[in-house]
Design a protein around this motif. Structure first.
Motif, PDB file in Angstrom:
ATOM      1  N   ARG A 214       0.829  -1.215   0.000  1.00  0.00           N
ATOM      2  CA  ARG A 214       0.000   0.000   0.000  1.00  0.00           C
ATOM      3  C   ARG A 214       0.856   1.254   0.000  1.00  0.00           C
ATOM      4  O   ARG A 214       0.540   2.239  -0.681  1.00  0.00           O
ATOM      5  CB  ARG A 214      -0.916  -0.035   1.232  1.00  0.00           C
ATOM      6  CG  ARG A 214      -1.691   1.253   1.519  1.00  0.00           C
ATOM      7  CD  ARG A 214      -2.746   1.513   0.479  1.00  0.00           C
ATOM      8  NE  ARG A 214      -3.453   2.754   0.776  1.00  0.00           N
ATOM      9  CZ  ARG A 214      -3.029   3.959   0.450  1.00  0.00           C
ATOM     10  NH1 ARG A 214      -1.886   4.109  -0.218  1.00  0.00           N
ATOM     11  NH2 ARG A 214      -3.741   5.034   0.749  1.00  0.00           N
ATOM     12  N   MET A 215       1.952   1.236   0.747  1.00  0.00           N
ATOM     13  CA  MET A 215       2.820   2.407   0.821  1.00  0.00           C
ATOM     14  C   MET A 215       3.413   2.796  -0.524  1.00  0.00           C
ATOM     15  O   MET A 215       3.446   3.965  -0.898  1.00  0.00           O
ATOM     16  CB  MET A 215       3.980   2.149   1.805  1.00  0.00           C
ATOM     17  CG  MET A 215       3.717   2.527   3.227  1.00  0.00           C
ATOM     18  SD  MET A 215       5.251   2.600   4.170  1.00  0.00           S
ATOM     19  CE  MET A 215       5.751   0.889   4.233  1.00  0.00           C
ATOM     20  N   ILE A 216       3.924   1.812  -1.253  1.00  0.00           N
ATOM     21  CA  ILE A 216       4.687   2.127  -2.465  1.00  0.00           C
ATOM     22  C   ILE A 216       3.836   2.161  -3.730  1.00  0.00           C
ATOM     23  O   ILE A 216       4.301   2.654  -4.763  1.00  0.00           O
ATOM     24  CB  ILE A 216       5.852   1.136  -2.653  1.00  0.00           C
ATOM     25  CG1 ILE A 216       5.340  -0.289  -2.887  1.00  0.00           C
ATOM     26  CG2 ILE A 216       6.809   1.196  -1.465  1.00  0.00           C
ATOM     27  CD1 ILE A 216       6.447  -1.290  -3.212  1.00  0.00           C
ATOM     28  N   THR A 217       2.597   1.662  -3.662  1.00  0.00           N
ATOM     29  CA  THR A 217       1.754   1.639  -4.862  1.00  0.00           C
ATOM     30  C   THR A 217       0.522   2.520  -4.760  1.00  0.00           C
ATOM     31  O   THR A 217      -0.044   2.916  -5.781  1.00  0.00           O
ATOM     32  CB  THR A 217       1.266   0.209  -5.175  1.00  0.00           C
ATOM     33  OG1 THR A 217       0.359  -0.217  -4.154  1.00  0.00           O
ATOM     34  CG2 THR A 217       2.439  -0.760  -5.271  1.00  0.00           C
ATOM     35  N   GLY A 218       0.071   2.819  -3.548  1.00  0.00           N
ATOM     36  CA  GLY A 218      -1.152   3.598  -3.385  1.00  0.00           C
ATOM     37  C   GLY A 218      -2.414   2.771  -3.486  1.00  0.00           C
ATOM     38  O   GLY A 218      -3.520   3.311  -3.465  1.00  0.00           O
ATOM     39  N   THR A 219      -2.279   1.449  -3.581  1.00  0.00           N
ATOM     40  CA  THR A 219      -3.447   0.578  -3.681  1.00  0.00           C
ATOM     41  C   THR A 219      -3.148  -0.722  -2.937  1.00  0.00           C
ATOM     42  O   THR A 219      -2.128  -0.825  -2.256  1.00  0.00           O
ATOM     43  CB  THR A 219      -3.810   0.314  -5.159  1.00  0.00           C
ATOM     44  OG1 THR A 219      -5.031  -0.423  -5.214  1.00  0.00           O
ATOM     45  CG2 THR A 219      -2.715  -0.436  -5.878  1.00  0.00           C
ATOM     46  N   THR A 220      -4.021  -1.713  -3.052  1.00  0.00           N
ATOM     47  CA  THR A 220      -3.834  -2.986  -2.365  1.00  0.00           C
ATOM     48  C   THR A 220      -3.578  -4.101  -3.375  1.00  0.00           C
ATOM     49  O   THR A 220      -3.901  -3.953  -4.553  1.00  0.00           O
ATOM     50  CB  THR A 220      -5.075  -3.331  -1.508  1.00  0.00           C
ATOM     51  OG1 THR A 220      -6.245  -3.246  -2.334  1.00  0.00           O
ATOM     52  CG2 THR A 220      -5.209  -2.356  -0.351  1.00  0.00           C
ATOM     53  N   PRO A 221      -3.018  -5.231  -2.946  1.00  0.00           N
ATOM     54  CA  PRO A 221      -2.642  -6.289  -3.899  1.00  0.00           C
ATOM     55  C   PRO A 221      -3.827  -6.900  -4.633  1.00  0.00           C
ATOM     56  O   PRO A 221      -3.671  -7.389  -5.752  1.00  0.00           O
ATOM     57  CB  PRO A 221      -1.955  -7.341  -3.013  1.00  0.00           C
ATOM     58  CG  PRO A 221      -1.580  -6.631  -1.755  1.00  0.00           C
ATOM     59  CD  PRO A 221      -2.578  -5.550  -1.576  1.00  0.00           C
ATOM     60  N   TRP A 222      -4.982  -6.890  -3.981  1.00  0.00           N
ATOM     61  CA  TRP A 222      -6.177  -7.462  -4.607  1.00  0.00           C
ATOM     62  C   TRP A 222      -7.220  -6.375  -4.760  1.00  0.00           C
ATOM     63  O   TRP A 222      -7.471  -5.605  -3.836  1.00  0.00           O
ATOM     64  CB  TRP A 222      -6.750  -8.601  -3.766  1.00  0.00           C
ATOM     65  CG  TRP A 222      -5.888  -9.818  -3.735  1.00  0.00           C
ATOM     66  CD1 TRP A 222      -5.854 -10.838  -4.647  1.00  0.00           C
ATOM     67  CD2 TRP A 222      -4.914 -10.154  -2.732  1.00  0.00           C
ATOM     68  NE1 TRP A 222      -4.925 -11.780  -4.280  1.00  0.00           N
ATOM     69  CE2 TRP A 222      -4.328 -11.390  -3.113  1.00  0.00           C
ATOM     70  CE3 TRP A 222      -4.465  -9.550  -1.563  1.00  0.00           C
ATOM     71  CZ2 TRP A 222      -3.348 -12.012  -2.368  1.00  0.00           C
ATOM     72  CZ3 TRP A 222      -3.483 -10.156  -0.817  1.00  0.00           C
ATOM     73  CH2 TRP A 222      -2.931 -11.381  -1.210  1.00  0.00           C
ATOM     74  N   GLN A 246      -8.043 -14.511  -7.007  1.00  0.00           N
ATOM     75  CA  GLN A 246      -7.149 -14.128  -8.100  1.00  0.00           C
ATOM     76  C   GLN A 246      -5.753 -13.874  -7.537  1.00  0.00           C
ATOM     77  O   GLN A 246      -5.599 -13.498  -6.370  1.00  0.00           O
ATOM     78  CB  GLN A 246      -7.668 -12.859  -8.784  1.00  0.00           C
ATOM     79  CG  GLN A 246      -9.065 -12.994  -9.365  1.00  0.00           C
ATOM     80  CD  GLN A 246      -9.123 -14.025 -10.471  1.00  0.00           C
ATOM     81  OE1 GLN A 246      -8.182 -14.150 -11.263  1.00  0.00           O
ATOM     82  NE2 GLN A 246     -10.213 -14.775 -10.532  1.00  0.00           N
ATOM     83  N   PRO A 247      -4.694 -14.066  -8.327  1.00  0.00           N
ATOM     84  CA  PRO A 247      -3.349 -13.757  -7.842  1.00  0.00           C
ATOM     85  C   PRO A 247      -3.197 -12.258  -7.600  1.00  0.00           C
ATOM     86  O   PRO A 247      -3.850 -11.454  -8.282  1.00  0.00           O
ATOM     87  CB  PRO A 247      -2.439 -14.238  -8.980  1.00  0.00           C
ATOM     88  CG  PRO A 247      -3.308 -14.272 -10.191  1.00  0.00           C
ATOM     89  CD  PRO A 247      -4.682 -14.600  -9.710  1.00  0.00           C
ATOM     90  N   PRO A 248      -2.364 -11.857  -6.646  1.00  0.00           N
ATOM     91  CA  PRO A 248      -2.169 -10.418  -6.390  1.00  0.00           C
ATOM     92  C   PRO A 248      -1.491  -9.732  -7.575  1.00  0.00           C
ATOM     93  O   PRO A 248      -0.693 -10.343  -8.284  1.00  0.00           O
ATOM     94  CB  PRO A 248      -1.269 -10.401  -5.146  1.00  0.00           C
ATOM     95  CG  PRO A 248      -0.551 -11.704  -5.174  1.00  0.00           C
ATOM     96  CD  PRO A 248      -1.517 -12.692  -5.779  1.00  0.00           C
ATOM     97  N   LEU A 270       3.051 -12.348   0.775  1.00  0.00           N
ATOM     98  CA  LEU A 270       1.605 -12.303   0.555  1.00  0.00           C
ATOM     99  C   LEU A 270       1.017 -13.668   0.209  1.00  0.00           C
ATOM    100  O   LEU A 270      -0.166 -13.756  -0.134  1.00  0.00           O
ATOM    101  CB  LEU A 270       1.277 -11.327  -0.585  1.00  0.00           C
ATOM    102  CG  LEU A 270       1.477  -9.832  -0.295  1.00  0.00           C
ATOM    103  CD1 LEU A 270       1.295  -9.032  -1.567  1.00  0.00           C
ATOM    104  CD2 LEU A 270       0.508  -9.361   0.779  1.00  0.00           C
ATOM    105  N   ALA A 271       1.833 -14.723   0.283  1.00  0.00           N
ATOM    106  CA  ALA A 271       1.338 -16.058  -0.062  1.00  0.00           C
ATOM    107  C   ALA A 271       0.159 -16.434   0.822  1.00  0.00           C
ATOM    108  O   ALA A 271       0.198 -16.280   2.048  1.00  0.00           O
ATOM    109  CB  ALA A 271       2.460 -17.075   0.074  1.00  0.00           C
ATOM    110  N   LEU A 272      -0.919 -16.930   0.203  1.00  0.00           N
ATOM    111  CA  LEU A 272      -2.101 -17.325   0.968  1.00  0.00           C
ATOM    112  C   LEU A 272      -1.849 -18.592   1.772  1.00  0.00           C
ATOM    113  O   LEU A 272      -2.424 -18.778   2.847  1.00  0.00           O
ATOM    114  CB  LEU A 272      -3.284 -17.525   0.027  1.00  0.00           C
ATOM    115  CG  LEU A 272      -3.710 -16.292  -0.802  1.00  0.00           C
ATOM    116  CD1 LEU A 272      -4.903 -16.636  -1.678  1.00  0.00           C
ATOM    117  CD2 LEU A 272      -4.033 -15.112   0.097  1.00  0.00           C
ATOM    118  N   ASP A 273      -0.970 -19.446   1.263  1.00  0.00           N
ATOM    119  CA  ASP A 273      -0.625 -20.699   1.941  1.00  0.00           C
ATOM    120  C   ASP A 273       0.487 -20.440   2.951  1.00  0.00           C
ATOM    121  O   ASP A 273       1.547 -19.902   2.609  1.00  0.00           O
ATOM    122  CB  ASP A 273      -0.172 -21.734   0.913  1.00  0.00           C
ATOM    123  CG  ASP A 273      -0.080 -23.135   1.496  1.00  0.00           C
ATOM    124  OD1 ASP A 273       0.206 -23.256   2.706  1.00  0.00           O
ATOM    125  OD2 ASP A 273      -0.265 -24.105   0.749  1.00  0.00           O
TER     126      ASP A 273
END
Length: 599
Positions: A214-222, A246-248, A270-273
């Motif tokens: 969020r800091m470096i992109t201004g948005t979230t992975p999903w 969906q993949p980030p 950020l791996a879900l597993d």
């Protein structure tokens, strides 16, 4: 509108004969936060939990947790001092006291900046992880459970911001044989296992990775699609799970400065597993440090232009002018920390809209073209004089790092027939040569008046020339920003798609914007500690930005005469003399225009 009055504690109130409430700081999902003064230890922060949260909490367990958390002394952790209870009517409320940080939260910073430069983001992330390493290194490990931008504080005491992990009010010692009563933390930042009431050090890693993203992109992975039925926590949880199928999105899509090896570290965190994710903060921090070392080594040669000079020296700071050139003023800007949107007080919805609707498309044209989403061509800023239309345009150019050309009616005036048309052509030619360029046209009502009525033929030709040059000029790397105090006088043809796509009203700043503007203007001036900025912000309703700037200067001038610090008294005197420069009648006229406008 000023913030609502806090419901639990009153300013000046004494709690347990130990804490004096100084003022309300904010409110979250679990309770309210106050600045208090301990009679022996000085300034602290008190978090008072809501009655329903307090009722679900085991007091003996909380006391033990507070004892453990108070032992976490680290330069990147806000220390917990005490856990206790207070009564409000028939309700008992648990409270925690923590160290006071002279600065702001990461969430507050991001509300102004949307995102931060990559290197600053890495610095904040590493410092936050340093503090988390200590918590995860306890036996058993302490899991924070609520890592988000709201709980990362930035101290501005030193020359650069220092990150501190805060609000361990939800922290628990990890026990693999125990599940907690309910999910904690903010859903968007929660690891998948947390929704099933399981909390591990790896869960904090996941949350910290989303904060970094969020800091470096201004948005979230999903990308979370908020449907109409979203209104309950369960429906939001469902939306989060659905988005994560969906993949980030790779962070480099939004942040060009993010190298692939750092990107890989973020995606692993950020791996879900759980098996694919870093086990704790130490593993995450070590991987990030190694990636930064490798990234700097591989990019060092790329940072040098011909004869070893840095390539970014080819772009000059705002305010420079090409030597030997006449005509309009050509200024160049490059994004620096503390510049751009950082210097615009408040206006968070506007900055958020500009970031997502304008800046991202300008920086990532190929992605938007792939989705067949049109790239914006320009925008019109209109409103009363003194509301910062020119200032915002300049800061927008700094934010995107584009060249900046400021054009005024006098710059293209000519005594020769067709002379103005030739100057218009020259301006757009120069903008294309220096692309990407922000072309700012001030007083566009004078440059492009409506062709309806008895408009002189030469003026009509000039308007036609502007329309021709502006149409789809984004394809040449030009983004047009126009400003006017008289929107009803401009030619409506410039507002069609492919010319000025966005039309934005800039009125007098609201309470939050006035408060932030006052803080910016008073920064680095000698201010009396008793000065209440919120009171001044409330007293300056309908004052435009230039009025507030003048007011601060006059109050400072009063204090200078007395060789004293700027106080409430100096502002009261100045407010008695200085009234809003824009009348209520004028503001009402703009409001009526907003309601009746056809564009």
């Amino acid at each position: 509108m000023p913030p609502k009055r806090p419901q639990l504690l009153e300013k000046g109130e004494t709690i347990l004969d130990t804490y004096t409430v100084e003022f309300f700081l904010g409110q979250g999902a679990f309770g309210e936060v106050y600045r208090v003064k301990h009679k022996f230890l000085g300034i602290q922060v008190m978090k008072v939990f809501k009655a329903e949260v307090s009722a679900q909490t085991d007091r003996n367990m909380l006391a033990e947790e507070a004892r453990i958390l108070s032992s976490l002394t680290h330069p990147n952790i806000v220390r917990v001092f005490e856990a206790n209870t207070l009564m409000r009517g028939e309700n008992e409320h648990i409270f925690l006291t923590m160290g006071f940080v002279a600065g702001e939260s990461l969430a507050q910073l991001l509300s102004r900046k949307v995102c931060v430069p990559f290197q600053i983001g890495v610095s904040i992330q590493m410092e936050m992880l340093e503090g988390l390493v200590l918590a995860h290194g306890q036996n058993p490990p302490i899991v924070h459970r609520d890592i988000s931008p709201d709980n990362i504080m930035l101290s501005y005491v030193d020359d650069r911001p220092v990150a501190l992990l805060s609000d361990f009010g939800l922290a628990m010692q990890a026990d693999l044989n125990e599940v907690f009563l309910r999910p904690a933390g903010k859903y968007l930042f929660m690891a998948p296992e947390c929704f099933f009431k399981t909390y591990l050090p790896s869960s904090d890693v996941f949350s910290a990775a989303i904060v970094f993203y969020r800091m470096i992109t201004g948005t979230t992975p999903w990308e979370l699609t908020i449907d109409a039925e979203f209104g309950t926590s369960q429906s939001l949880i469902t939306g989060v799970h659905r988005a994560r199928k969906q993949p980030p999105t790779r962070p480099s899509i939004y942040c060009d400065a993010c190298p692939k090896n750092v990107e890989d570290v973020i995606l692993k965190a950020l791996a879900l597993d759980l098996e694919d994710r870093y086990r704790d903060a130490r593993e995450f921090l070590t991987a990030l440090q190694d990636a930064m070392v490798k990234g700097s080594a591989s990019s060092s040669s790329k940072d040098q232009g011909p004869e070893g000079s840095p390539q970014n020296n080819q772009v000059r700071e705002a305010g420079a002018r090409e030597q030997g050139e006449d005509g309009p003023e050509y200024r160049y800007s490059v994004r620096r920390p503390g510049k751009g949107f950082d210097q615009i007080a408040g206006m968070h919805p506007l900055k958020e809209m500009l970031f997502h609707d304008v800046i991202l498309p300008l920086h990532d044209k190929e992605l938007y073209e792939r989705y067949q989403v049109s790239i914006p061509n320009g925008m019109l800023l209109y409103g009363p004089p003194g509301c910062g239309k020119t200032f915002i345009s300049q800061k927008f150019a700094q934010e995107v790092g584009y060249h900046f050309i400021e054009l005024k009616p006098s710059d293209i005036a000519s005594i020769y027939v067709h002379g103005t048309q030739e100057k218009i052509q020259e301006v757009f030619k120069k903008a294309e040569e220096h692309a990407p360029t922000i072309l700012f046209i001030d007083e566009i009502d004078a440059v492009m008046p409506s062709r309806d009525g008895d408009l002189n033929h030469s003026y009509a030709s000039e308007v036609n020339e502007f329309l021709v040059q502006m149409t789809e000029c984004h394809k040449k790397g030009i983004f047009v920003i126009a400003a006017t105090n008289r929107p009803e006088r401009i030619d409506p043809a410039i507002l069609r798609t492919g010319r000025l796509d966005k039309v934005i009203y800039l009125g007098p700043p609201d309470f939050d914007a006035r408060r932030e503007l006052l803080r910016l203007l008073l920064e680095d001036r000698p201010v009396d500690p008793s000065l209440i900025i919120e009171a001044i912000a409330e007293a300056t309703e309908n004052y435009v930005s230039s009025d507030i700037s003048f007011l601060v200067n006059e109050a400072a001038r009063e204090a200078l005469r007395e060789r004293s610090k700027i106080s409430q008294m100096h502002f009261d005197r100045s407010l008695h003399r200085i009234k809003p420069s824009v009348s209520l009648k004028q503001i009402d006229a703009y409001k009526k225009f907003i309601e009746s406008r056809s564009f």
